[in-house]
Design a protein around this motif. Structure first.
Motif, PDB file in Angstrom:
ATOM      1  N   GLY A  93       0.787  -1.231   0.000  1.00  0.00           N
ATOM      2  CA  GLY A  93       0.000   0.000   0.000  1.00  0.00           C
ATOM      3  C   GLY A  93       0.816   1.276   0.000  1.00  0.00           C
ATOM      4  N   PHE A  94       2.093   1.185  -0.381  1.00  0.00           N
ATOM      5  CA  PHE A  94       2.947   2.372  -0.379  1.00  0.00           C
ATOM      6  C   PHE A  94       2.286   3.540  -1.115  1.00  0.00           C
ATOM      7  CE2 PHE A  94       7.596   0.698   0.150  1.00  0.00           C
ATOM      8  CZ  PHE A  94       7.221   0.014   1.303  1.00  0.00           C
ATOM      9  N   LYS A  95       2.390   4.709  -0.514  1.00  0.00           N
ATOM     10  CA  LYS A  95       1.970   5.952  -1.161  1.00  0.00           C
ATOM     11  C   LYS A  95       3.155   6.672  -1.803  1.00  0.00           C
ATOM     12  CE  LYS A  95      -1.959   5.103   0.864  1.00  0.00           C
ATOM     13  NZ  LYS A  95      -3.033   4.426   0.083  1.00  0.00           N
ATOM     14  N   VAL A  96       4.352   6.346  -1.309  1.00  0.00           N
ATOM     15  CA  VAL A  96       5.570   7.007  -1.781  1.00  0.00           C
ATOM     16  C   VAL A  96       6.709   5.992  -1.734  1.00  0.00           C
ATOM     17  CG1 VAL A  96       6.166   7.851   0.526  1.00  0.00           C
ATOM     18  CG2 VAL A  96       7.058   9.046  -1.482  1.00  0.00           C
ATOM     19  N   PHE A  97       7.649   6.136  -2.650  1.00  0.00           N
ATOM     20  CA  PHE A  97       8.841   5.293  -2.649  1.00  0.00           C
ATOM     21  C   PHE A  97      10.044   6.198  -2.838  1.00  0.00           C
ATOM     22  CE2 PHE A  97      11.772   2.420  -5.194  1.00  0.00           C
ATOM     23  CZ  PHE A  97      12.208   1.699  -4.096  1.00  0.00           C
ATOM     24  N   ARG A  98      10.917   6.194  -1.813  1.00  0.00           N
ATOM     25  CA  ARG A  98      12.127   7.008  -1.910  1.00  0.00           C
ATOM     26  C   ARG A  98      13.237   6.185  -2.557  1.00  0.00           C
ATOM     27  NH1 ARG A  98      16.697   8.475   2.395  1.00  0.00           N
ATOM     28  NH2 ARG A  98      17.909   9.822   1.036  1.00  0.00           N
ATOM     29  N   LEU A  99      13.825   6.730  -3.600  1.00  0.00           N
ATOM     30  CA  LEU A  99      14.944   6.108  -4.292  1.00  0.00           C
ATOM     31  C   LEU A  99      15.905   7.192  -4.721  1.00  0.00           C
ATOM     32  CD1 LEU A  99      13.912   5.218  -7.964  1.00  0.00           C
ATOM     33  CD2 LEU A  99      12.501   6.618  -6.462  1.00  0.00           C
ATOM     34  N   SER A 100      17.061   6.800  -5.177  1.00  0.00           N
ATOM     35  CA  SER A 100      18.014   7.787  -5.686  1.00  0.00           C
ATOM     36  C   SER A 100      18.340   7.476  -7.130  1.00  0.00           C
ATOM     37  CB  SER A 100      19.294   7.797  -4.844  1.00  0.00           C
ATOM     38  OG  SER A 100      20.017   6.593  -4.998  1.00  0.00           O
ATOM     39  N   ILE A 101      18.919   8.459  -7.796  1.00  0.00           N
ATOM     40  CA  ILE A 101      19.400   8.295  -9.161  1.00  0.00           C
ATOM     41  C   ILE A 101      20.916   8.199  -9.104  1.00  0.00           C
ATOM     42  CG2 ILE A 101      19.675   9.470 -11.390  1.00  0.00           C
ATOM     43  CD1 ILE A 101      16.814  10.459 -11.101  1.00  0.00           C
ATOM     44  N   SER A 102      21.452   7.257  -9.849  1.00  0.00           N
ATOM     45  CA  SER A 102      22.899   7.081  -9.915  1.00  0.00           C
ATOM     46  C   SER A 102      23.473   8.090 -10.905  1.00  0.00           C
ATOM     47  CB  SER A 102      23.239   5.658 -10.353  1.00  0.00           C
ATOM     48  OG  SER A 102      24.620   5.526 -10.583  1.00  0.00           O
ATOM     49  N   TRP A 103      24.249   9.031 -10.394  1.00  0.00           N
ATOM     50  CA  TRP A 103      24.848  10.068 -11.240  1.00  0.00           C
ATOM     51  C   TRP A 103      25.613   9.461 -12.419  1.00  0.00           C
ATOM     52  CZ3 TRP A 103      27.794  14.728  -8.603  1.00  0.00           C
ATOM     53  CH2 TRP A 103      28.191  15.665  -9.581  1.00  0.00           C
ATOM     54  N   PRO A 104      26.486   8.421 -12.195  1.00  0.00           N
ATOM     55  CA  PRO A 104      27.216   7.885 -13.346  1.00  0.00           C
ATOM     56  C   PRO A 104      26.372   7.051 -14.299  1.00  0.00           C
ATOM     57  CG  PRO A 104      27.789   6.681 -11.356  1.00  0.00           C
ATOM     58  CD  PRO A 104      26.978   7.869 -10.929  1.00  0.00           C
ATOM     59  N   ARG A 105      25.111   6.789 -13.948  1.00  0.00           N
ATOM     60  CA  ARG A 105      24.221   6.168 -14.932  1.00  0.00           C
ATOM     61  C   ARG A 105      23.714   7.221 -15.917  1.00  0.00           C
ATOM     62  NH1 ARG A 105      22.603   1.136 -14.838  1.00  0.00           N
ATOM     63  NH2 ARG A 105      22.763   0.712 -12.602  1.00  0.00           N
ATOM     64  N   ILE A 106      23.737   8.473 -15.493  1.00  0.00           N
ATOM     65  CA  ILE A 106      23.283   9.574 -16.358  1.00  0.00           C
ATOM     66  C   ILE A 106      24.473  10.247 -17.036  1.00  0.00           C
ATOM     67  CG2 ILE A 106      21.906  11.685 -16.464  1.00  0.00           C
ATOM     68  CD1 ILE A 106      20.395   9.089 -15.560  1.00  0.00           C
ATOM     69  N   PHE A 107      25.508  10.544 -16.270  1.00  0.00           N
ATOM     70  CA  PHE A 107      26.762  11.077 -16.807  1.00  0.00           C
ATOM     71  C   PHE A 107      27.881  10.134 -16.353  1.00  0.00           C
ATOM     72  CE2 PHE A 107      24.165  14.955 -16.794  1.00  0.00           C
ATOM     73  CZ  PHE A 107      24.450  15.470 -18.062  1.00  0.00           C
ATOM     74  N   PRO A 108      28.271   9.184 -17.191  1.00  0.00           N
ATOM     75  CA  PRO A 108      29.207   8.131 -16.773  1.00  0.00           C
ATOM     76  C   PRO A 108      30.499   8.631 -16.160  1.00  0.00           C
ATOM     77  CG  PRO A 108      28.211   7.590 -18.883  1.00  0.00           C
ATOM     78  CD  PRO A 108      27.776   8.982 -18.554  1.00  0.00           C
ATOM     79  N   ASN A 109      31.009   9.744 -16.647  1.00  0.00           N
ATOM     80  CA  ASN A 109      32.238  10.317 -16.095  1.00  0.00           C
ATOM     81  C   ASN A 109      31.989  11.562 -15.254  1.00  0.00           C
ATOM     82  OD1 ASN A 109      34.213   8.520 -17.495  1.00  0.00           O
ATOM     83  ND2 ASN A 109      33.247   9.429 -19.305  1.00  0.00           N
ATOM     84  N   GLY A 110      30.758  11.997 -15.192  1.00  0.00           N
ATOM     85  CA  GLY A 110      30.412  13.176 -14.409  1.00  0.00           C
ATOM     86  C   GLY A 110      30.461  14.466 -15.177  1.00  0.00           C
ATOM     87  N   ASP A 111      31.375  14.549 -16.158  1.00  0.00           N
ATOM     88  CA  ASP A 111      31.519  15.780 -16.924  1.00  0.00           C
ATOM     89  C   ASP A 111      31.365  15.531 -18.420  1.00  0.00           C
ATOM     90  OD1 ASP A 111      33.822  14.348 -17.331  1.00  0.00           O
ATOM     91  OD2 ASP A 111      35.194  15.951 -16.740  1.00  0.00           O
TER      92      ASP A 111
END
Length: 486
Positions: A93-111
């Motif tokens: 019955g969750f109303k909310v789910f807290r999770l994070s986004i992996s920065w290197p999944r979006i920017f593999p090297n960060g820059d």
């Protein structure tokens, strides 16, 4: 029973990308700081500081090592099993789910010049699945991991270069997920940068001549980046809310001696100054005195103070697991442990298997103190009991100890609401068993859902609801009114 929790109270659970996702080297993902933390068996562990630290040589060895036991590289395979896991959360019955986004999944090297589309698409699928089941995503932008290349090139948040890179990363997220994500957090447990610089900020502290100076400087860069992310979200999606997140461990005076009271007050302030900056918009005077007495001089750009002042968070989120005590003469009491920092044991409290002192009333105290101090909405986004669970002969997990822990803490949240605290929601930590943030072990389990995997990564990964799963389902259905274990 009648509930004191608001009808729109956000009940749910919390995880972090690096502790559940796995799939560390597919679909274009780069290595994160979490991916280079090797599992150390209990018998070989030194202090927690040693366990969480990192040297340049160890980092380079870990990057090249493809055969060692690095548990956060495998997680619990949420990357491929997210639909199954989200369906189980929905069953509770969750109303909310807290999770994070992996920065290197979006920017593999960060820059990188452009974001990784495969990474963005993964979180699109996750958010769509959550929304299909009626769950709001509560998303942490940076939860104890940054691209490892940002450590190699800049020594993590010790460099101001990361501010611009973080804000660009956040802007990509805000733009891509506008309308899907209504609740954001900038940094997980931001104050842990001072205690564990590599974990919290990707800083290899052994290179620095003045570690305290470097840790505070890294924290300042995170504050500025957080404030600029707040500014960016309000430009992109005015309907979304963004908060800060603090590791809040309550510290009592060991005795009523005035010096013990003062010691406890000062140790509590060392956590609260982070939220002073993010909620009130400026550094408090007591932290400036601390800098002066410890030879710390923060390098600020002329615009930093106005950036902090003008971009305050909408709500204050925090973790709460335990309390400890403090004394002006610490030798007179036994040491406690837990949550990245120690303290003195409280003789009036029981402890978990990991030595974390269990103090439900402390949660009410923290809620009242923080609401009185800041007068903005609060959100308990981490709270839970790490324990060794036994699978019975019939396949069940009878975790009554976990039910008791949660029941008493939820009870005290209700008391705080009666006291007048504005509390938005509650996400229990590790709602499904995951890899430990500090020790990278699996045997320390928090979840309502058992995952068949051991510290070596062996197991079927089968998901099995524990007794607490059905109990929490009942709690949510009654909006906190029914806490009975029957």
């Amino acid at each position: 029973m009648e509930t004191v929790f608001p009808k729109d109270f956000l009940w749910g659970g919390a995880v972090a990308a690096n502790q559940i996702e796995g799939a560390y080297n597919i679909d274009g993902k780069g290595l994160s700081t979490a991916d280079v933390v090797r599992y150390v068996p209990p018998a070989e562990r030194g202090s927690l500081d040693e366990l969480l630290g990192m040297s340049r040589s160890r980092l380079e060895e870990a990057i090249k090592d493809t055969k060692g036991n690095y548990p956060k590289r495998r997680g619990i395979d949420f990357y491929h099993r997210y639909k199954e896991d989200i369906a189980l959360f929905a069953e509770m019955g969750f109303k909310v789910f807290r999770l994070s986004i992996s920065w290197p999944r979006i920017f593999p090297n960060g820059d990188d010049s452009t974001p990784n589309e495969a990474g963005l698409e993964f979180y699109d699928r996750v958010f769509d699945e959550l929304l299909k089941h009626g769950m709001e995503p509560l998303v942490t932008i940076s939860h104890y991991e940054i691209p490892v290349e940002l450590v190699r090139r800049y020594n993590g948040w010790a460099s101001r270069e990361l501010i611009e890179l973080f804000v660009r990363y956040a802007e990509v997220l805000f733009t891509r997920y506008k309308g899907k994500v209504k609740y954001w957090l900038t940094f997980n447990e931001i104050n842990c940068t001072l205690k564990a610089p590599f974990l919290g900020a990707g800083v290899i502290i052994e290179e620095e001549p003045n570690p305290k100076q470097t840790a505070f400087q890294a924290l300042h860069h995170q504050f500025v980046a957080s404030a600029l992310a707040v500014q960016k979200l309000r430009q992109i999606d005015s309907n979304a809310k963004i908060g800060c997140m603090l590791a809040r461990k309550l510290i009592y005076p060991y005795t009523c001696h005035p010096l013990d009271v003062l010691q406890a007050q000062e140790e509590n302030q060392m956590a609260q100054f982070c939220t002073d900056v993010q909620v009130r918009g400026s550094y408090p005077s007591f932290i400036r005195r601390h800098w002066q007495e410890h030879g710390v001089t923060i390098e600020m750009h002329p615009e930093d103070e106005s950036i902090l002042k003008e971009n305050l968070v909408d709500y204050l989120a925090f973790s709460y697991y335990m309390s400890v005590t403090a004394s002006a003469n610490p030798a007179e009491a036994a040491q406690a442990s837990g949550n990245l920092s120690g303290g003195l044991a409280n003789p009036h409290l029981k402890s978990s298997e990991w030595g974390w002192q269990i103090d439900p009333v402390g949660l009410r105290i923290v809620l009242k103190e923080m609401y009185d101090r800041y007068q903005i909405p609060l959100f308990v986004v981490e709270n839970g009991l790490g324990a060794i669970d036994r699978v019975e002969d019939d396949g069940s997990i009878q975790d009554d100890y976990r039910i008791e822990y949660f029941a008493r803490h939820i009870e005290q949240m209700g008391e705080a609401i009666k006291d007048g605290v504005e509390l938005w929601g509650y996400t229990s930590w590790g709602c499904i068993d995951l890899i430990s943030a500090s020790t990278s072990e699996m045997r320390k389990r928090y979840g309502f859902i058992y995952v068949d995997q051991d510290d070596e990564g062996k197991g079927s990964l089968k998901r099995t609801p524990k007794k607490s799963f059905y109990w929490y389902k009942k709690v949510i259905a009654s909006c906190g009114a029914n806490l009975d274990n029957d």
